[in-house]
Design a protein around this motif. Structure first.
Motif, PDB file in Angstrom:
ATOM      1  N   LEU A  27       0.810  -1.220   0.000  1.00  0.00           N
ATOM      2  CA  LEU A  27       0.000   0.000   0.000  1.00  0.00           C
ATOM      3  C   LEU A  27       0.845   1.272   0.000  1.00  0.00           C
ATOM      4  O   LEU A  27       0.295   2.372  -0.080  1.00  0.00           O
ATOM      5  N   ARG A  28       2.184   1.090   0.125  1.00  0.00           N
ATOM      6  CA  ARG A  28       3.105   2.225   0.148  1.00  0.00           C
ATOM      7  C   ARG A  28       2.788   3.176   1.306  1.00  0.00           C
ATOM      8  O   ARG A  28       2.716   4.394   1.147  1.00  0.00           O
ATOM      9  N   LEU A  29       2.557   2.552   2.447  1.00  0.00           N
ATOM     10  CA  LEU A  29       2.347   3.286   3.690  1.00  0.00           C
ATOM     11  C   LEU A  29       3.364   2.783   4.717  1.00  0.00           C
ATOM     12  O   LEU A  29       4.008   1.748   4.521  1.00  0.00           O
ATOM     13  N   SER A  30       3.484   3.487   5.803  1.00  0.00           N
ATOM     14  CA  SER A  30       4.360   2.995   6.875  1.00  0.00           C
ATOM     15  C   SER A  30       3.604   1.966   7.707  1.00  0.00           C
ATOM     16  O   SER A  30       2.365   2.025   7.795  1.00  0.00           O
ATOM     17  N   PRO A  31       4.302   0.985   8.326  1.00  0.00           N
ATOM     18  CA  PRO A  31       3.612  -0.002   9.172  1.00  0.00           C
ATOM     19  C   PRO A  31       2.804   0.643  10.290  1.00  0.00           C
ATOM     20  O   PRO A  31       1.731   0.145  10.645  1.00  0.00           O
ATOM     21  N   SER A  32       3.284   1.748  10.839  1.00  0.00           N
ATOM     22  CA  SER A  32       2.547   2.400  11.930  1.00  0.00           C
ATOM     23  C   SER A  32       1.222   2.973  11.440  1.00  0.00           C
ATOM     24  O   SER A  32       0.218   2.947  12.161  1.00  0.00           O
ATOM     25  N   VAL A  33       1.189   3.479  10.184  1.00  0.00           N
ATOM     26  CA  VAL A  33      -0.062   4.009   9.626  1.00  0.00           C
ATOM     27  C   VAL A  33      -1.046   2.875   9.392  1.00  0.00           C
ATOM     28  O   VAL A  33      -2.255   3.002   9.670  1.00  0.00           O
ATOM     29  N   VAL A  34      -0.555   1.741   8.888  1.00  0.00           N
ATOM     30  CA  VAL A  34      -1.425   0.584   8.674  1.00  0.00           C
ATOM     31  C   VAL A  34      -2.015   0.130  10.009  1.00  0.00           C
ATOM     32  O   VAL A  34      -3.232  -0.105  10.132  1.00  0.00           O
ATOM     33  N   SER A  35      -1.176   0.004  11.036  1.00  0.00           N
ATOM     34  CA  SER A  35      -1.639  -0.416  12.356  1.00  0.00           C
ATOM     35  C   SER A  35      -2.654   0.565  12.918  1.00  0.00           C
ATOM     36  O   SER A  35      -3.659   0.173  13.528  1.00  0.00           O
ATOM     37  N   HIS A  36      -2.418   1.857  12.679  1.00  0.00           N
ATOM     38  CA  HIS A  36      -3.329   2.897  13.177  1.00  0.00           C
ATOM     39  C   HIS A  36      -4.716   2.747  12.558  1.00  0.00           C
ATOM     40  O   HIS A  36      -5.733   2.851  13.248  1.00  0.00           O
ATOM     41  N   HIS A  37      -4.778   2.495  11.251  1.00  0.00           N
ATOM     42  CA  HIS A  37      -6.076   2.355  10.581  1.00  0.00           C
ATOM     43  C   HIS A  37      -6.836   1.145  11.101  1.00  0.00           C
ATOM     44  O   HIS A  37      -8.062   1.207  11.303  1.00  0.00           O
ATOM     45  N   VAL A  38      -6.151   0.022  11.299  1.00  0.00           N
ATOM     46  CA  VAL A  38      -6.810  -1.163  11.822  1.00  0.00           C
ATOM     47  C   VAL A  38      -7.317  -0.913  13.245  1.00  0.00           C
ATOM     48  O   VAL A  38      -8.435  -1.279  13.608  1.00  0.00           O
ATOM     49  N   SER A  39      -6.507  -0.246  14.053  1.00  0.00           N
ATOM     50  CA  SER A  39      -6.923   0.063  15.426  1.00  0.00           C
ATOM     51  C   SER A  39      -8.130   0.983  15.441  1.00  0.00           C
ATOM     52  O   SER A  39      -9.051   0.818  16.265  1.00  0.00           O
ATOM     53  N   GLN A  40      -8.143   1.966  14.534  1.00  0.00           N
ATOM     54  CA  GLN A  40      -9.295   2.878  14.453  1.00  0.00           C
ATOM     55  C   GLN A  40     -10.560   2.111  14.095  1.00  0.00           C
ATOM     56  O   GLN A  40     -11.644   2.372  14.632  1.00  0.00           O
ATOM     57  N   LEU A  41     -10.435   1.175  13.151  1.00  0.00           N
ATOM     58  CA  LEU A  41     -11.595   0.386  12.740  1.00  0.00           C
ATOM     59  C   LEU A  41     -12.129  -0.432  13.909  1.00  0.00           C
ATOM     60  O   LEU A  41     -13.350  -0.509  14.120  1.00  0.00           O
ATOM     61  N   GLU A  42     -11.241  -1.029  14.685  1.00  0.00           N
ATOM     62  CA  GLU A  42     -11.657  -1.795  15.856  1.00  0.00           C
ATOM     63  C   GLU A  42     -12.364  -0.904  16.870  1.00  0.00           C
ATOM     64  O   GLU A  42     -13.380  -1.287  17.467  1.00  0.00           O
ATOM     65  N   GLU A  43     -11.843   0.292  17.042  1.00  0.00           N
ATOM     66  CA  GLU A  43     -12.427   1.213  18.015  1.00  0.00           C
ATOM     67  C   GLU A  43     -13.826   1.634  17.591  1.00  0.00           C
ATOM     68  O   GLU A  43     -14.757   1.695  18.408  1.00  0.00           O
ATOM     69  N   ILE A  44     -13.990   1.918  16.309  1.00  0.00           N
ATOM     70  CA  ILE A  44     -15.297   2.361  15.803  1.00  0.00           C
ATOM     71  C   ILE A  44     -16.315   1.224  15.905  1.00  0.00           C
ATOM     72  O   ILE A  44     -17.478   1.435  16.284  1.00  0.00           O
ATOM     73  N   LEU A  45     -15.887   0.001  15.555  1.00  0.00           N
ATOM     74  CA  LEU A  45     -16.798  -1.143  15.604  1.00  0.00           C
ATOM     75  C   LEU A  45     -17.026  -1.636  17.034  1.00  0.00           C
ATOM     76  O   LEU A  45     -18.017  -2.326  17.310  1.00  0.00           O
ATOM     77  N   GLY A  46     -16.079  -1.350  17.922  1.00  0.00           N
ATOM     78  CA  GLY A  46     -16.217  -1.772  19.313  1.00  0.00           C
ATOM     79  C   GLY A  46     -15.895  -3.240  19.518  1.00  0.00           C
ATOM     80  O   GLY A  46     -16.390  -3.842  20.495  1.00  0.00           O
ATOM     81  N   VAL A  47     -15.126  -3.818  18.629  1.00  0.00           N
ATOM     82  CA  VAL A  47     -14.738  -5.224  18.750  1.00  0.00           C
ATOM     83  C   VAL A  47     -13.274  -5.373  18.380  1.00  0.00           C
ATOM     84  O   VAL A  47     -12.689  -4.534  17.669  1.00  0.00           O
ATOM     85  N   ALA A  48     -12.647  -6.450  18.838  1.00  0.00           N
ATOM     86  CA  ALA A  48     -11.289  -6.777  18.416  1.00  0.00           C
ATOM     87  C   ALA A  48     -11.364  -7.582  17.132  1.00  0.00           C
ATOM     88  O   ALA A  48     -12.145  -8.538  17.031  1.00  0.00           O
ATOM     89  N   LEU A  49     -10.577  -7.198  16.163  1.00  0.00           N
ATOM     90  CA  LEU A  49     -10.545  -7.905  14.881  1.00  0.00           C
ATOM     91  C   LEU A  49      -9.329  -8.816  14.771  1.00  0.00           C
ATOM     92  O   LEU A  49      -9.385  -9.850  14.094  1.00  0.00           O
ATOM     93  N   ILE A  50      -8.245  -8.410  15.405  1.00  0.00           N
ATOM     94  CA  ILE A  50      -6.979  -9.133  15.293  1.00  0.00           C
ATOM     95  C   ILE A  50      -6.358  -9.284  16.679  1.00  0.00           C
ATOM     96  O   ILE A  50      -6.335  -8.330  17.468  1.00  0.00           O
TER      97      ILE A  50
END
Length: 292
Positions: A27-50
């Motif tokens: 995706l040509r992003l930094s690993p920290s940005v990728v991790s941030h997006h996944v964490s945001q998605l988990e927070e919005i959904l209110g569940v752990a995905l990974i």
């Protein structure tokens, strides 16, 4: 919503590659940005995905559900993008065209066939008729017309010209003295196309010699092919497009009358709606059907 879709796509890429770092490379992003997006998605959904560990990522049951849904979404989008890309290089759609029936006997049909072979994804609905159909009211994209002195305008274009010939059957001519001038034909049996029954006939000859006559017809028809068949049956003289008579003239059953005199050619032209896109199917067809 757009941010959410982006986060879902990043989440799916993370699982597909088995790590944040792998997804980040694609995706040509930094690993920290990728991790941030996944964490945001988990927070919005209110569940752990990974479930994360130092060695691997493990999906939760909610993560499995979301991954399946995300893959379906991505596959659908990618499929549409492929179809759009193919459509851009291979135009598709429908075209409705009304055409004078007499042109069904000309090589205009070969041009239409060639266009269809070049663009097989375009569906053609062809209305061959001598009834003048209305372009807009009858729902046509292109109307092919025939008439004298066609002009190119913003909504019309001359496609080609058709030579007209004065013809009669060999049997009919054998019973009459050979004419030398158009005026010699006054009083002969004339067949007329109904839309042009009151139009004077203008003949021209080499050297600038011209002659105009207005003979009285005794048979009128609104179909040029029917008019020609009547002439071929010996009913009289008829003016028809050259392509209708050429084979019979060569065979000897029909003859050109006053072959040294010429009639003005008739133009075949197209008209289309004023709001037709300049780079759409209508103009694509017009370019292909124009004889240059």
């Amino acid at each position: 919503m757009i941010d959410r879709l982006r986060q879902m796509a990043i989440f799916a890429k993370t699982i597909d590659h088995g790590s944040f770092r792998g997804a980040a490379r694609e995706l040509r992003l930094s690993p920290s940005v990728v991790s941030h997006h996944v964490s945001q998605l988990e927070e919005i959904l209110g569940v752990a995905l990974i479930y994360r560990s130092t060695r691997k990522l493990t999906l939760t049951s909610e993560g499995h559900r979301l991954l399946a849904a995300t893959h379906k979404m991505l596959e659908a989008v990618e499929g549409e993008l492929v179809d759009l890309s193919v459509s851009a290089s291979a135009p598709s759609g429908e075209l409705r065209v009304t055409i004078p029936s007499v042109l069904s006997q000309s090589n205009f049909t070969e041009q239409i066939a060639a266009f269809s072979r070049t663009y097989p994804r375009i569906k053609l609905f062809l209305d061959f008729s001598d009834t003048r159909r209305a372009l807009i009211d009858d729902g046509f994209d292109i109307a092919i017309r025939m008439g004298p002195k066609a002009k190119n305008t913003a909504t019309s274009r001359k496609l080609f010209s058709v030579e007209r010939k004065l013809v009669a059957s060999a049997e009919y001519l054998s019973l009459r003295p050979g004419p030398d001038d158009p005026k010699d034909l006054i009083g002969w049996d004339w067949l007329a196309l109904t839309p042009a029954q009151n139009v004077p006939l203008e003949f021209g000859k080499s050297g600038g010699v011209q002659a105009t006559i207005k003979p009285e017809a005794h048979i009128f028809a609104n179909d040029a092919q029917a008019l020609y068949r009547l002439a071929r049956a010996g009913a009289g003289l008829a003016i028809v497009p050259d392509f209708l008579a050429s084979e019979d003239v060569e065979a000897g059953s029909m003859s050109y009358v006053l072959p040294d005199w010429k009639l003005r050619a008739i133009d075949v032209f197209a008209t289309w709606p004023a709001n037709a896109p300049k780079h759409g199917l209508i103009h694509l067809a017009l370019d292909a059907l124009s004889q240059r």
